[in-house]
Design an enzyme around this catalytic site. Structure first.
Site, PDB file in Angstrom:
ATOM      1  CE  LYS A  46      75.321 103.856 100.295  1.00 25.19           C
ATOM      2  NZ  LYS A  46      74.026 103.831  99.653  1.00 25.19           N
ATOM      3  CB  THR A  47      73.951 103.097  94.639  1.00 24.80           C
ATOM      4  OG1 THR A  47      73.539 103.672  95.662  1.00 24.80           O
ATOM      5  CG2 THR A  47      72.674 102.916  93.855  1.00 24.80           C
ATOM      6  CG  ASP A 107      70.969 101.989 100.578  1.00 21.60           C
ATOM      7  OD1 ASP A 107      72.293 101.582 100.983  1.00 21.60           O
ATOM      8  OD2 ASP A 107      71.025 103.009  99.455  1.00 21.60           O
ATOM      9  CD  GLU A 108      73.043 105.469 103.166  1.00 24.40           C
ATOM     10  OE1 GLU A 108      73.531 105.151 104.157  1.00 24.40           O
ATOM     11  OE2 GLU A 108      73.340 106.104 102.066  1.00 24.40           O
ATOM     12  CD  GLN A 112      79.732 107.491 104.472  1.00 24.18           C
ATOM     13  OE1 GLN A 112      79.251 108.316 104.269  1.00 24.18           O
ATOM     14  NE2 GLN A 112      79.916 106.415 103.930  1.00 24.18           N
ATOM     15  NE  ARG A 131      80.381 112.937 102.029  1.00 23.36           N
ATOM     16  CZ  ARG A 131      79.926 111.524 101.676  1.00 23.36           C
ATOM     17  NH1 ARG A 131      79.179 111.525 100.757  1.00 23.36           N
ATOM     18  NH2 ARG A 131      80.514 110.589 102.148  1.00 23.36           N
TER      19      ARG A 131
END
Length: 703
Positions: free
Chosen positions: A48-49, A242-243, A273, A628
């Site tokens: 996504k970044t 973002d987020e 998340q 993770r």
């Protein structure tokens, strides 16, 4: 009025070809989307970044001025990294990163409030309080409110600040927050509300803002000053967040106020998340985004570049049990390694710790370094047995907790001097530096402040000697030296050089103060010299203080607190195993991950099971833990545990395990044999920054 429409050319074909070659189809669709509202559901490890970065570059190449783009990220570090990449993509040099409004909501809010503070009753040189200073001010307000904290149980300043902060960030009344989250204080609601009012009044009088005020006052500015709201609604032609699943209600409302003109809002995040409701994050911001922007297009990033197919199969199956979510299925870009996640029942907590330590040593021999290995847990105290075992074996480790660099006492002392130079009405900074003067204690510091607080410029008053009579006669040369120090700091040639100011403070007696008061004076002195070097990059003391306060106060998902070695040396750490709570692990990844204490009553925690929403958030936390891992995943739990009466209690595996098809795991059966203990070779002593568990949480989990 004649209307003229500026026509912008499309991106050059060769640039689009480059975008297509460097992005997958899903990312390319996000980066090159037509203007309008967009919801990007970005699964874990889906790049996504990269998609956001290329989106900003694409907008600039389309002719959008960088200053008309707002990029809100979860950390300032993330924004800097994205904008550096944008500069490389566009060939725009340093100007792009400086012109795009990039950073956390708090940083962007601070930039806007500095320009328009007078519109809401502040001056532009307001001080940003960190958490410790805010607690001190709340404690002062408790005294001012006349509350007899000894007469009956009354929350400490830290708890009061938590109540006030949660109410601010969720836009709820204090009384409602107390009733829902702190029912033990319901009878004290009226007193707490009075303290809240005094707290906000004192901040306004002293020209102070705490971290939450940067959002609250930003929203106030947009709501109460239409001319300012119109200015920024017009300026921010494109807003990217973002987020977004981790934003709170204030942040979401600010986005809506800024986007009212153009409605070109791109929000990126993963509802699976969303794990920070306990800190005021509102995951429904992303879940209900299509209701607020019915015209929004929805994009999905589902190709995962991090984990193996076997790990993703467990993650996909685990999150299916949540009812409220945007359905998605992560697909692995990587080939299988033929290693299914290992499910490892252990006899008890000691065997669990022994297995993990032994397996970590084996994996290191097999090529998985400690730096690429992490142990994740729901609560910090879950790691106690493991810490003992790691210590016995000499395996070095870090715990992602501890005091942040900028919140250490010696750093705050020096920074307080700079704060009163920048804002002479900063009460807390004055009281802190006054207590550093020989023969000036708390009572004298309070008297000095009371005598200078009403002055237009308290600093000038002290420099003129008008507070001398308050200091006791036996002060010796301490007070005179203090006045001389203030005089030097305020000189024109020093006033806008934080590095020079810090050097002056050290040379004017603070170095001797460290020697006389701290056993590790040399280490603290090196911290401060490193801080001076770090501050040299800022063109003014005000800019340095603002950025420092934002760094020191970033909440709940900073990759890690700023550590002393970052400022002093900037070097690589020795090889260390990472022990971390799942909350602190979000956004990170390791080659090998162990999830421990995966038992009902431990993960999920019992408090979360009081309602369906709590259980769904815990399942999202479990999903974060699973995703993770890149190559190998181990899930362990003790079959037996002793309760607080030393009775043995049988434990069931976590419901998050049992609701997943058993065929997705390899179940390991542990056997023991007596051999010479295997120790780690040539390692430093382990980091002992372990965070102590809260008694209340511990008792609840034990029961």
């Amino acid at each position: 009025m004649k209307r003229y429409v500026i026509k912008r050319g499309e991106a050059a074909p060769e640039r689009l070809a480059r975008f297509r070659s460097e992005l997958n189809d899903e990312q390319f669709a996000v980066a090159t989307a037509t203007p309008g509202a967009a919801l990007v559901i970005a699964g874990a490890g889906s790049g996504k970044t990269r998609a956001i970065t290329y989106r900003v570059a694409y907008l600039i190449e389309q002719g959008i001025a960088p200053a008309r783009i707002m990029l809100a990220t979860f950390t300032n570090r993330a924004a800097r990294e994205m904008l550096r990449r944008v500069e490389a993509l566009t060939g725009g040099g340093d100007n792009i990163s400086r012109r795009v409004w990039g950073g956390t909501f708090h940083r962007i809010g601070n930039l806007i409030l500095r320009r328009h503070a007078a519109s809401i009753g502040f001056e532009s040189n307001y001080t940003i309080l960190d958490s410790e200073d805010a607690r001190d001010l709340v404690a002062t307000c408790v005294d001012e409110a006349g509350v007899d904290t000894r007469a009956r149980r009354f929350p400490k300043a830290e708890i009061l600040l938590d109540i006030i902060s949660f109410a601010t960030n969720t836009d709820r009344p204090i009384g409602e927050v107390i009733a829902r989250r702190y029912p033990q204080f319901e009878l004290l609601s009226s007193q707490i509300e009075r303290i809240d009012r005094i707290y906000h009044e004192r901040k306004r009088e002293r020209n102070l803002m705490d971290y939450d005020d940067l959002l609250l006052n930003w929203k106030r500015l947009l709501m109460e000053r239409p001319e300012v709201a119109n200015l920024y609604a017009e300026q921010f032609e494109h807003i990217l967040v973002d987020e977004f699943q981790d934003t709170n209600k204030l942040q979401s409302e600010i986005v809506d106020l800024l986007a009212v003109r153009h409605r070109n809002v791109t929000v990126v995040g993963d509802d699976a998340q969303a794990i920070f409701a306990w800190r005021g994050a509102e995951w429904t911001n992303i879940y209900e985004f299509p209701k607020r922007y019915p015209e929004a297009r929805t994009f999905r990033l589902e190709i995962n570049y991090r984990s193996t197919p076997e790990i993703l199969s467990v993650a996909n199956a685990s999150i299916l049990s949540n009812r409220k979510q945007f359905p998605k299925t992560l697909r692995a870009a990587r080939a299988s390694m033929n290693l299914s996640p290992a499910l490892v029942p252990c006899r008890d907590a000691e065997q669990q710790a022994t297995f993990i330590a032994a397996r970590i040593l084996e994996l290191r021999d097999e090529g998985a370094p400690l730096e690429e290995t992490a142990v994740l847990y729901r609560s910090h105290y879950h790691s106690l047995e493991l810490q003992l075992e790691l210590t016995r074996r000499g395996i070095p480790y870090r715990i992602r907790s501890g005091v942040r660099f900028f919140e250490q006492a010696h750093v705050k002392d020096v920074i307080s001097y700079l704060r009163i130079i920048a804002n002479a009405r900063d009460e807390l900074a004055w009281k802190r530096v006054l207590r550093l003067v020989p023969q000036v204690g708390q009572a004298t510091a309070n008297r000095i402040w009371e005598s200078i607080r009403a002055a237009d410029d308290p600093l000038a008053l002290v420099r003129r000697g008008e507070a001398d009579q308050i200091v006791v006669a036996r002060r010796g040369t301490g007070w005179a030296s203090f006045r001389e120090l203030l005089e030097n700091l305020a000189k024109d040639e020093n006033r806008n050089s934080p590095a020079r100011q810090i050097e002056i403070i050290l040379a004017s007696g603070y170095e001797d103060y460290l020697t006389n008061n701290y056993e590790n004076a040399e280490a603290r002195l090196e911290d401060l010299r490193g801080l001076a070097r770090y501050s040299a990059r800022y063109s003014s003391t005000e800019e340095f203080l603002a950025e420092l306060a934002l760094l020191a106060t970033e909440n709940f998902n900073e990759p890690r607190a700023v550590a002393g070695e970052d400022v002093v040396m900037g070097g690589e750490e020795d090889e260390l195993l990472t022990l971390t709570s799942v909350h602190q692990a979000k956004g990170l990844e390791w080659k090998v991950v162990f999830i421990i204490w995966a038992a009902d009553g431990k993960f999920p925690s019992p408090r979360s099971l009081r309602d369906a929403e709590g259980e769904e958030e815990e399942r999202r936390l479990w999903y974060v833990a699973l995703t993770r891992a890149r190559d190998q995943l181990y899930i362990t739990y003790p079959l037996m545990v002793s309760d607080y009466t030393r009775q043995t209690v049988l434990q069931r595996p976590s419901r998050f395990i049992t609701e997943t098809p058993p065929a997705l795991y390899d179940v390991w059966q542990l056997e023991e044999e007596t051999i010479a203990p295997r120790a780690f070779d040539s390692v430093p002593a382990p980091d002992t920054e372990a965070e102590e568990m809260e008694d209340e949480e511990a008792n609840e989990l034990i029961n």
